[in-house]
Design a protein around this motif. Structure first.
Motif, short mmCIF file in Angstrom:
data_model
loop_
_atom_site.label_atom_id
_atom_site.label_comp_id
_atom_site.label_asym_id
_atom_site.label_seq_id
_atom_site.Cartn_x
_atom_site.Cartn_y
_atom_site.Cartn_z
N LEU A 1 0.83 -1.20 0.00
CA LEU A 1 0.00 0.00 0.00
C LEU A 1 0.87 1.25 0.00
N VAL A 2 1.96 1.21 0.77
CA VAL A 2 2.85 2.36 0.81
C VAL A 2 3.50 2.58 -0.56
N LEU A 3 3.89 1.48 -1.22
CA LEU A 3 4.50 1.60 -2.54
C LEU A 3 3.50 2.12 -3.57
N VAL A 4 2.26 1.70 -3.47
CA VAL A 4 1.23 2.19 -4.39
C VAL A 4 1.06 3.70 -4.22
N LEU A 5 1.04 4.17 -2.99
CA LEU A 5 0.93 5.60 -2.74
C LEU A 5 2.19 6.35 -3.19
N GLN A 6 3.34 5.74 -2.99
CA GLN A 6 4.60 6.38 -3.36
C GLN A 6 4.72 6.57 -4.88
N PHE A 7 4.39 5.52 -5.62
CA PHE A 7 4.57 5.56 -7.07
C PHE A 7 3.32 5.93 -7.83
N ASP A 8 2.19 6.04 -7.14
CA ASP A 8 0.92 6.38 -7.78
C ASP A 8 0.61 5.39 -8.90
N SER A 9 0.88 4.13 -8.62
CA SER A 9 0.69 3.07 -9.60
C SER A 9 0.51 1.75 -8.86
N PHE A 10 -0.36 0.89 -9.41
CA PHE A 10 -0.50 -0.45 -8.86
C PHE A 10 0.49 -1.41 -9.50
N LEU A 11 0.81 -1.17 -10.76
CA LEU A 11 1.64 -2.11 -11.50
C LEU A 11 3.10 -2.13 -11.05
N GLN A 12 3.67 -0.98 -10.80
CA GLN A 12 5.08 -0.95 -10.43
C GLN A 12 5.36 -1.67 -9.12
N PRO A 13 4.58 -1.48 -8.06
CA PRO A 13 4.81 -2.26 -6.84
C PRO A 13 4.59 -3.77 -7.02
N ILE A 14 3.62 -4.14 -7.84
CA ILE A 14 3.37 -5.56 -8.09
C ILE A 14 4.57 -6.18 -8.79
N VAL A 15 5.12 -5.47 -9.77
CA VAL A 15 6.30 -5.97 -10.49
C VAL A 15 7.49 -6.08 -9.54
N MET A 16 7.66 -5.09 -8.65
CA MET A 16 8.76 -5.14 -7.69
C MET A 16 8.62 -6.32 -6.74
N ILE A 17 7.41 -6.56 -6.25
CA ILE A 17 7.18 -7.65 -5.32
C ILE A 17 7.30 -9.01 -6.02
N PHE A 18 7.07 -9.03 -7.33
CA PHE A 18 7.21 -10.26 -8.10
C PHE A 18 8.65 -10.76 -8.11
N LEU A 19 9.61 -9.88 -7.86
CA LEU A 19 11.02 -10.27 -7.83
C LEU A 19 11.35 -11.13 -6.60
N LEU A 20 10.57 -11.03 -5.54
CA LEU A 20 10.85 -11.78 -4.32
C LEU A 20 10.89 -13.30 -4.53
N PRO A 21 9.91 -13.91 -5.19
CA PRO A 21 10.00 -15.36 -5.40
C PRO A 21 11.21 -15.77 -6.23
N LEU A 22 11.61 -14.93 -7.16
CA LEU A 22 12.80 -15.26 -7.96
C LEU A 22 14.03 -15.35 -7.08
N SER A 23 14.15 -14.47 -6.13
CA SER A 23 15.30 -14.48 -5.24
C SER A 23 15.19 -15.59 -4.19
N LEU A 24 13.99 -15.88 -3.75
CA LEU A 24 13.80 -16.92 -2.73
C LEU A 24 14.16 -18.30 -3.25
N THR A 25 13.99 -18.54 -4.54
CA THR A 25 14.41 -19.83 -5.07
C THR A 25 15.91 -20.02 -4.90
N THR A 26 16.66 -18.96 -5.11
CA THR A 26 18.11 -19.05 -4.92
C THR A 26 18.45 -19.23 -3.44
N VAL A 27 17.71 -18.59 -2.57
CA VAL A 27 17.96 -18.73 -1.13
C VAL A 27 17.79 -20.18 -0.71
#
Length: 151
Positions: A1-27
């Protein structure tokens, strides 16, 4: 929610959060490689990793948005320029974090999970932030343009 307010966009925070599973596979792959059991310290490391990853993504996306607001660059040009300008800060943050946590991960078995979670995750998140995130942003924004095209 904070990222949505910061960037005034729903898509950009969703794309940023989508990177988490990619990194967790390596972890988790790294945990099995090193033989670190999953416990409370590893969960703390994963949460810390998520914060560091999102911070790196915010740095890149914020610079991209600054270039787009100026209006003289296309999306691809703005992302490429933001990547070039933010490469050094993102890369150096990742390298110093990895090398700073190596002594903790190698010396104390209790906190090895925390250290290795951040070390393995940052190794992947640097690449995903600098290369995968721009590709995803362009793809999602083009897709959005195709779906919501005005007649």
């Amino acid at each position: 929610l904070v990222l949505v307010l910061q960037f005034d966009s729903f898509l950009q925070p969703i794309v940023m959060i989508f990177l988490l599973p990619l990194s967790l596979t390596t972890v988790f792959w790294g945990f099995s490689l090193v033989g670190v059991p999953i416990g409370f310290p590893t969960m703390i490391g994963i949460v810390a990793l998520a914060g560091i990853m999102i911070n790196d993504a915010i740095v890149l996306v914020d610079r991209y948005n600054q270039h787009r607001r100026k209006g003289d660059l296309s999306r691809a040009e703005a992302l490429a320029l933001a990547g070039v300008e933010r490469f050094q800060p993102i890369f150096l943050t990742s390298v110093t974090t990895v090398f700073g946590l190596l002594p903790l991960a190698l010396s104390d078995p209790i906190w090895a999970g925390l250290g290795f979670a951040i070390i393995f995750g940052m190794s992947t998140s640097t690449i995903t932030t600098l290369f995968v995130l721009p590709c995803l942003l362009i793809s999602v924004q083009r897709l959005k343009g195709l779906i919501f095209r005005k007649a």
